[in-house]
Design a protein around this motif. Structure first.
Motif, PDB file in Angstrom:
ATOM      1  N   TYR A   1      10.699  19.329 -47.007  1.00 48.62           N
ATOM      2  CA  TYR A   1      10.678  18.599 -45.737  1.00 48.62           C
ATOM      3  C   TYR A   1       9.243  18.346 -45.281  1.00 48.62           C
ATOM      4  O   TYR A   1       8.423  19.267 -45.243  1.00 48.62           O
ATOM      5  CB  TYR A   1      11.365  19.408 -44.632  1.00 48.62           C
ATOM      6  CG  TYR A   1      12.826  19.669 -44.839  1.00 48.62           C
ATOM      7  CD1 TYR A   1      13.797  18.805 -44.337  1.00 48.62           C
ATOM      8  CD2 TYR A   1      13.257  20.796 -45.537  1.00 48.62           C
ATOM      9  CE1 TYR A   1      15.140  19.057 -44.512  1.00 48.62           C
ATOM     10  CE2 TYR A   1      14.599  21.046 -45.726  1.00 48.62           C
ATOM     11  CZ  TYR A   1      15.544  20.173 -45.208  1.00 48.62           C
ATOM     12  OH  TYR A   1      16.871  20.426 -45.398  1.00 48.62           O
ATOM     13  N   LEU A   2       8.985  17.123 -44.881  1.00 45.80           N
ATOM     14  CA  LEU A   2       7.787  16.788 -44.133  1.00 45.80           C
ATOM     15  C   LEU A   2       8.208  16.558 -42.692  1.00 45.80           C
ATOM     16  O   LEU A   2       9.071  15.722 -42.419  1.00 45.80           O
ATOM     17  CB  LEU A   2       7.131  15.510 -44.662  1.00 45.80           C
ATOM     18  CG  LEU A   2       6.294  15.563 -45.934  1.00 45.80           C
ATOM     19  CD1 LEU A   2       7.153  15.907 -47.145  1.00 45.80           C
ATOM     20  CD2 LEU A   2       5.593  14.233 -46.152  1.00 45.80           C
ATOM     21  N   SER A   3       7.610  17.317 -41.772  1.00 44.96           N
ATOM     22  CA  SER A   3       7.824  17.076 -40.349  1.00 44.96           C
ATOM     23  C   SER A   3       6.597  16.330 -39.844  1.00 44.96           C
ATOM     24  O   SER A   3       5.507  16.899 -39.753  1.00 44.96           O
ATOM     25  CB  SER A   3       8.008  18.397 -39.592  1.00 44.96           C
ATOM     26  OG  SER A   3       9.145  19.077 -40.062  1.00 44.96           O
ATOM     27  N   LEU A   4       6.788  15.060 -39.546  1.00 47.47           N
ATOM     28  CA  LEU A   4       5.681  14.168 -39.219  1.00 47.47           C
ATOM     29  C   LEU A   4       5.718  13.808 -37.741  1.00 47.47           C
ATOM     30  O   LEU A   4       6.783  13.526 -37.186  1.00 47.47           O
ATOM     31  CB  LEU A   4       5.754  12.901 -40.071  1.00 47.47           C
ATOM     32  CG  LEU A   4       5.724  13.139 -41.583  1.00 47.47           C
ATOM     33  CD1 LEU A   4       5.987  11.832 -42.331  1.00 47.47           C
ATOM     34  CD2 LEU A   4       4.392  13.728 -42.018  1.00 47.47           C
ATOM     35  N   CYS A   5       4.547  13.803 -37.113  1.00 45.86           N
ATOM     36  CA  CYS A   5       4.432  13.562 -35.682  1.00 45.86           C
ATOM     37  C   CYS A   5       3.388  12.488 -35.429  1.00 45.86           C
ATOM     38  O   CYS A   5       2.362  12.425 -36.120  1.00 45.86           O
ATOM     39  CB  CYS A   5       4.024  14.864 -34.979  1.00 45.86           C
ATOM     40  SG  CYS A   5       3.857  14.749 -33.184  1.00 45.86           S
ATOM     41  N   HIS A   6       3.642  11.620 -34.447  1.00 44.09           N
ATOM     42  CA  HIS A   6       2.653  10.614 -34.066  1.00 44.09           C
ATOM     43  C   HIS A   6       1.363  11.321 -33.643  1.00 44.09           C
ATOM     44  O   HIS A   6       1.400  12.335 -32.943  1.00 44.09           O
ATOM     45  CB  HIS A   6       3.195   9.755 -32.924  1.00 44.09           C
ATOM     46  CG  HIS A   6       2.415   8.509 -32.681  1.00 44.09           C
ATOM     47  ND1 HIS A   6       1.180   8.512 -32.067  1.00 44.09           N
ATOM     48  CD2 HIS A   6       2.678   7.208 -32.977  1.00 44.09           C
ATOM     49  CE1 HIS A   6       0.723   7.281 -31.981  1.00 44.09           C
ATOM     50  NE2 HIS A   6       1.618   6.472 -32.537  1.00 44.09           N
ATOM     51  N   VAL A   7       0.226  10.784 -34.062  1.00 39.17           N
ATOM     52  CA  VAL A   7      -1.052  11.462 -33.809  1.00 39.17           C
ATOM     53  C   VAL A   7      -1.341  11.642 -32.327  1.00 39.17           C
ATOM     54  O   VAL A   7      -2.059  12.574 -31.939  1.00 39.17           O
ATOM     55  CB  VAL A   7      -2.216  10.716 -34.496  1.00 39.17           C
ATOM     56  CG1 VAL A   7      -2.106  10.828 -36.016  1.00 39.17           C
ATOM     57  CG2 VAL A   7      -2.273   9.258 -34.064  1.00 39.17           C
ATOM     58  N   ASP A   8      -0.812  10.769 -31.472  1.00 45.69           N
ATOM     59  CA  ASP A   8      -1.040  10.905 -30.033  1.00 45.69           C
ATOM     60  C   ASP A   8      -0.130  11.939 -29.392  1.00 45.69           C
ATOM     61  O   ASP A   8      -0.295  12.276 -28.217  1.00 45.69           O
ATOM     62  CB  ASP A   8      -0.814   9.555 -29.328  1.00 45.69           C
ATOM     63  CG  ASP A   8      -1.831   8.508 -29.734  1.00 45.69           C
ATOM     64  OD1 ASP A   8      -2.915   8.890 -30.227  1.00 45.69           O
ATOM     65  OD2 ASP A   8      -1.535   7.302 -29.565  1.00 45.69           O
ATOM     66  N   ASN A   9       0.832  12.440 -30.164  1.00 43.78           N
ATOM     67  CA  ASN A   9       1.859  13.337 -29.634  1.00 43.78           C
ATOM     68  C   ASN A   9       1.689  14.765 -30.158  1.00 43.78           C
ATOM     69  O   ASN A   9       2.626  15.536 -30.202  1.00 43.78           O
ATOM     70  CB  ASN A   9       3.244  12.794 -30.029  1.00 43.78           C
ATOM     71  CG  ASN A   9       4.392  13.467 -29.320  1.00 43.78           C
ATOM     72  OD1 ASN A   9       4.403  13.558 -28.103  1.00 43.78           O
ATOM     73  ND2 ASN A   9       5.360  13.940 -30.085  1.00 43.78           N
ATOM     74  N   HIS A  10       0.486  15.110 -30.555  1.00 40.90           N
ATOM     75  CA  HIS A  10       0.256  16.405 -31.194  1.00 40.90           C
ATOM     76  C   HIS A  10       0.548  17.565 -30.248  1.00 40.90           C
ATOM     77  O   HIS A  10       0.552  17.407 -29.022  1.00 40.90           O
ATOM     78  CB  HIS A  10      -1.177  16.503 -31.716  1.00 40.90           C
ATOM     79  CG  HIS A  10      -2.227  16.424 -30.654  1.00 40.90           C
ATOM     80  ND1 HIS A  10      -2.540  17.492 -29.846  1.00 40.90           N
ATOM     81  CD2 HIS A  10      -3.039  15.410 -30.266  1.00 40.90           C
ATOM     82  CE1 HIS A  10      -3.498  17.158 -29.013  1.00 40.90           C
ATOM     83  NE2 HIS A  10      -3.815  15.886 -29.224  1.00 40.90           N
ATOM     84  N   ILE A  11       0.776  18.714 -30.839  1.00 44.53           N
ATOM     85  CA  ILE A  11       1.147  19.900 -30.062  1.00 44.53           C
ATOM     86  C   ILE A  11      -0.012  20.346 -29.171  1.00 44.53           C
ATOM     87  O   ILE A  11      -1.181  20.143 -29.483  1.00 44.53           O
ATOM     88  CB  ILE A  11       1.609  21.049 -30.973  1.00 44.53           C
ATOM     89  CG1 ILE A  11       0.482  21.532 -31.893  1.00 44.53           C
ATOM     90  CG2 ILE A  11       2.823  20.611 -31.784  1.00 44.53           C
ATOM     91  CD1 ILE A  11       0.839  22.748 -32.715  1.00 44.53           C
ATOM     92  N   ARG A  12       0.362  20.976 -28.049  1.00 46.86           N
ATOM     93  CA  ARG A  12      -0.626  21.442 -27.077  1.00 46.86           C
ATOM     94  C   ARG A  12      -0.771  22.966 -27.061  1.00 46.86           C
ATOM     95  O   ARG A  12      -1.747  23.486 -26.521  1.00 46.86           O
ATOM     96  CB  ARG A  12      -0.236  20.990 -25.676  1.00 46.86           C
ATOM     97  CG  ARG A  12      -0.714  19.628 -25.212  1.00 46.86           C
ATOM     98  CD  ARG A  12      -0.651  18.499 -26.195  1.00 46.86           C
ATOM     99  NE  ARG A  12      -1.012  17.220 -25.544  1.00 46.86           N
ATOM    100  CZ  ARG A  12      -0.935  16.042 -26.136  1.00 46.86           C
ATOM    101  NH1 ARG A  12      -0.508  15.959 -27.393  1.00 46.86           N
ATOM    102  NH2 ARG A  12      -1.291  14.952 -25.498  1.00 46.86           N
TER     103      ARG A  12
END
Length: 266
Positions: free
Chosen positions: A219-230
């Motif tokens: 699995y690749l869990s991909l996230c929009h770069v502007d939505n990165h974890i805080r």
């Protein structure tokens, strides 16, 4: 790889897309060999069932060449960029094993529920895209989806720290039954090399594998770069903190690795 208008409509409606045989048998065989090599490692990223067999290997794209290439494969990166409307980074990479006879359950959950609660990911602008490394059948612990459940947002869940070796925010039986009465329940099955793409809000699970056949999925869990974890509450190799956009490699990158290894063996 670009999705058609029809595929985009299906994804919006059901929360997932299934592509049987999207990777060739040679590519799937290579990746299965890479998985076996990773599972044999004594690393903190490799989690095991109570029986000792591997359950999942995190961040394998950082210490295995085949998975490094898969982590930037255009068949996986491009359709997610299309749906999320922009560049993506790797939030999580894992190679999940359901070993024959010993593969344990993954409880009913939403991935974004965990990413929101544990990692403070702002929005569900993230998703999973996966490749079967074994034939997945009704017998060896396939993924179970509740179509359309991604439309409901984040569902109430409890933090299960005891059922398996991996902590998870899980849904109760009453809620799962309610959702299934509305949307049904499906189990995509197909040959090694098949590909799945599903929303981070889609409610899903997988049963234990008591069959004599392995079931391995990467699995690749991909996230929009502007939505990165805080928040950085989990190990970095579980919830990555490098938010650089992935640059897709050539479509033949895995076949090139196969050719390189064959040449080296001659």
């Amino acid at each position: 790889m670009q999705l058609t208008d029809h595929q985009l409509i299906d994804f919006d409606k059901n929360g997932y897309l299934f592509f049987p045989g999207k990777f060739s048998p040679d590519e799937a065989t290579l990746l299965k060999q890479e998985a076996e090599a990773v599972y044999a490692m004594d690393r903190k990223e490799v989690w095991r069932e109570s029986s000792g067999v591997a359950r999942t290997a995190f961040a394998a794209h950082r210490y295995n060449e085949g998975f490094r290439r898969l982590g930037a494969h255009p068949r996986l990166i491009e359709p997610v960029e299309q749906v999320l409307d922009g560049s993506v980074y790797m939030h999580q990479f894992k190679v999940n094993a359901k070993a024959a006879f010993d593969g344990d359950v993954w409880q009913w959950h939403q991935d974004y529920g965990t990413w929101k609660r544990d990692d403070e990911m702002p929005e569900p602008r993230a998703m999973n895209i996966a490749v079967f490394l074994d034939d997945v059948t009704a017998a060896n612990g396939p993924l179970l989806f509740i179509p359309g459940s991604h439309k409901l947002g984040v569902v109430e869940a409890g933090h299960d720290l005891e059922t398996t070796s991996y902590p998870l925010w899980t849904l109760g039986r009453d809620k799962v039954s309610e959702l299934a009465e509305r949307g049904g329940c499906v189990a995509p099955t197909g040959p090694a090399g098949s590909m799945l793409m599903f929303s981070s809000l889609l409610v899903h699970a997988s049963p234990a594998n008591i069959s004599p056949f392995d079931r391995t999925i990467v699995y690749l869990s991909l996230c929009h770069v502007d939505n990165h974890i805080r928040a950085f509450n989990r190990e970095e190799w579980i919830a990555h903190r490098e938010f650089k956009a992935i640059e897709a490699m050539d479509d033949n990158c895995l076949m090139e690795l196969i050719a390189e290894r064959r040449q080296a063996a001659e």
